[in-house]
Design an enzyme around this catalytic site. Sequence first.
Site: not given
Ligand code: ASP
Length: 713
Positions: A84, A219, A648
């Site tokens: 992502h 991911d 991330s």
């Molecule tokens: N999945 C999160 C993000 O997109 C990571 C997190 O906030 O823990 O930033």
Amino acid sequence: MKIKSLLLLGILFFTIKVYSHEGMWIPTLLQAIEEPMQAEGLRLSAEDIYSINHSSLKDAIVHFGGGCTAEMISDQGLLLTNYHCGYSQIQSHSTVDQDYLTDGFWAGSKEEELRNPGLTATFIQRIEDVTAKMLDAMASVSAEEKEKALIEMAALIEEEASENGKYKAKIVPFYYGAEYYMIVTKTYNDVRLVGAPPSAVGKFGGDTDNWIWPRHTGDFSLFRIYADAENEPSAISDNNKSYKPLKSLQISAAGVEEGDFTMVYGFPGRTEKYLVSSAVDYVENKENPAKIAMREATLSIMEKSMASDDKIRIQYAAKQSRVSNAWKKWIGQNFGLKQQKVLDQKIKWENEFQSLVDEDPEMKTKYGDLLNKLQLMNDSIESYKMARSMFIEYVYYGPELIRFINKFDKIVQSYEVLEKDGKLEEEKEKLMKATDSFFKNYHQPTDKLIFDKLTEMYISNVQTELLALSLRNPKARKKLSNNIYVKSIFSSKKGVKDMLKKIKASNVKKLKSDPGFKFASEVYVSYFTSTRPNYSKYESKISDLMRQYVEAQRILFPDNRFSPDANSTLRLTYGKAEGSRPRDGVIYRFYTTSQGILDKYVPGSKDFDLPKKLVNLLENKDFGSYAHDDGTLRVCFTGSNHTSGGNSGSPTLNGKGQLIGLNFDRSWESTMSDIMFAPDICRNIMVDIRYVLFVIDKYAGADHLIKEMDIVY
Ligand code: ASP
């Protein structure tokens, strides 16, 4: 012998205080937590994690594109981050005919790696405590001159540290300005895409599973940093060579067991753990609901368009993710804030604080009125804070056209200055490029629908005096959409490009009356002249009060550990591989396996489809050397590491500093950890590094990449 070691254990047990895993620690100050970390399984010293005298783990950590973390995993500059985090690059190289989103992308050699203008990889050179200098600069000036004195002193120190532009230095406040640290960095600008699995792996579970445990998402994506012949940063060029990092991480494919020590090293974005109750109340009951509703509206329009046409699906893939990520997080955050009764906890804490302060005459004189003042200021800032958030939602996450048009503000307002300075052609060229890239991923009917919907929502959430003039007037409002999306020159790519080709001193003024330009400029001007100054005025007062609030708590509770809020600077957080009991009747095991991928598999579904080859490998249990001791293929695991957005892509390291996982998310019940970290509940989610290796090796057959890595089994 046995008795002796039991005794020793007993002594250890009673002398080493067991701390909660809350805290995102400044790498230069790790000595203070070295002992508790070692007691939990760290086999390294603080100096192995951060050092300026020799290479240390910090030299393998990268601030990726400014918003994510990444790490070096080979001595040839190979970089690992989340799927992502690389998504907009992967999307930008994709077309309907060459759909890397659906098929994945794997460069067979360095020559095939794809360039990404604008993408950066930043390393931390050093972190320096400059508190004394900064506070000194403020000591001898009046209250009104403090800000100016701070800015001037920061500029002076930063300039010196930059060594004539070799580095970039930035001074950042911690604990609301009680301390200041200078972060000296070096940034590489040639970062190429090496490999990405299909979305069905990298985003497996999609929005349905985002922020959710149990999770089965691979991911990850791979990039490579390129440098000049001296291994120094250089613009993208054919002459560049792969970068040789000071340190790359060793990878452990030996597996993770429950209770194992873990640490996450990266760049958490923003936390607000010291918020007072009135501010929590505002976030939970006003701001979050308004933001959630706006994003929901945008998402439902986007998703309908994406489902109707393959081209739009690709055009809007990254944009949809950008909008939906925080949308879902805020819903989870509100759930957690309520579940944990955070507001009540804050009020209780404030009452305790107040009575302790009141007991001590000296403390009372200094801090007695602090909470009242904070409450007052929080009330005063509220309408501006809301207007600011709504502006961000409207302009940055709503209809895209307003933001695009605003890019032309400079040429329209300062045409003559640009011409005089010889910068006109450069500006025109920049705008031509921006126009191409904007229209490449733009579907006007979708944007117009978003505009219509969000304009109404924006108006209803913002105090009238803080709105652009044409938004205050219902008659003018009616014509807006047509004016901007039909009559304006900005309604078509051709219109914009023709205008840019023909632009000159005599006709630039005409642009000022273009209905699209007029509206965009009104929206920005009203924000910058009414909302922003008021917001900043109150915000700086609040910040000063918050600094005193944290200071008073540190005096009153000397045995507590007070870690600073995240502010996008490098931090280390540590914990254990462990599950949790997030809700009544629910137990989260700390890991998932490939069986869960197959269980979730729904052929043809948006979020749970899978590539056939992966299904075959998983069904045949063809896991190569990446299976766990029990024969399963572990996919993701959770730990009690205190992480946030920006973490991330951060590496999860074991006690020896070897890479065992890739951080990418938190569980639903943890999303409130930006405001309050509940040690028994908050869990970060990581991809098991063996699943990453399995996908690269067994699924993609990219064993040339595996050979670059230093893997121990
Ligand atoms: N999945 C999160 C993000 O997109 C990571 C997190 O906030 O823990 O930033």
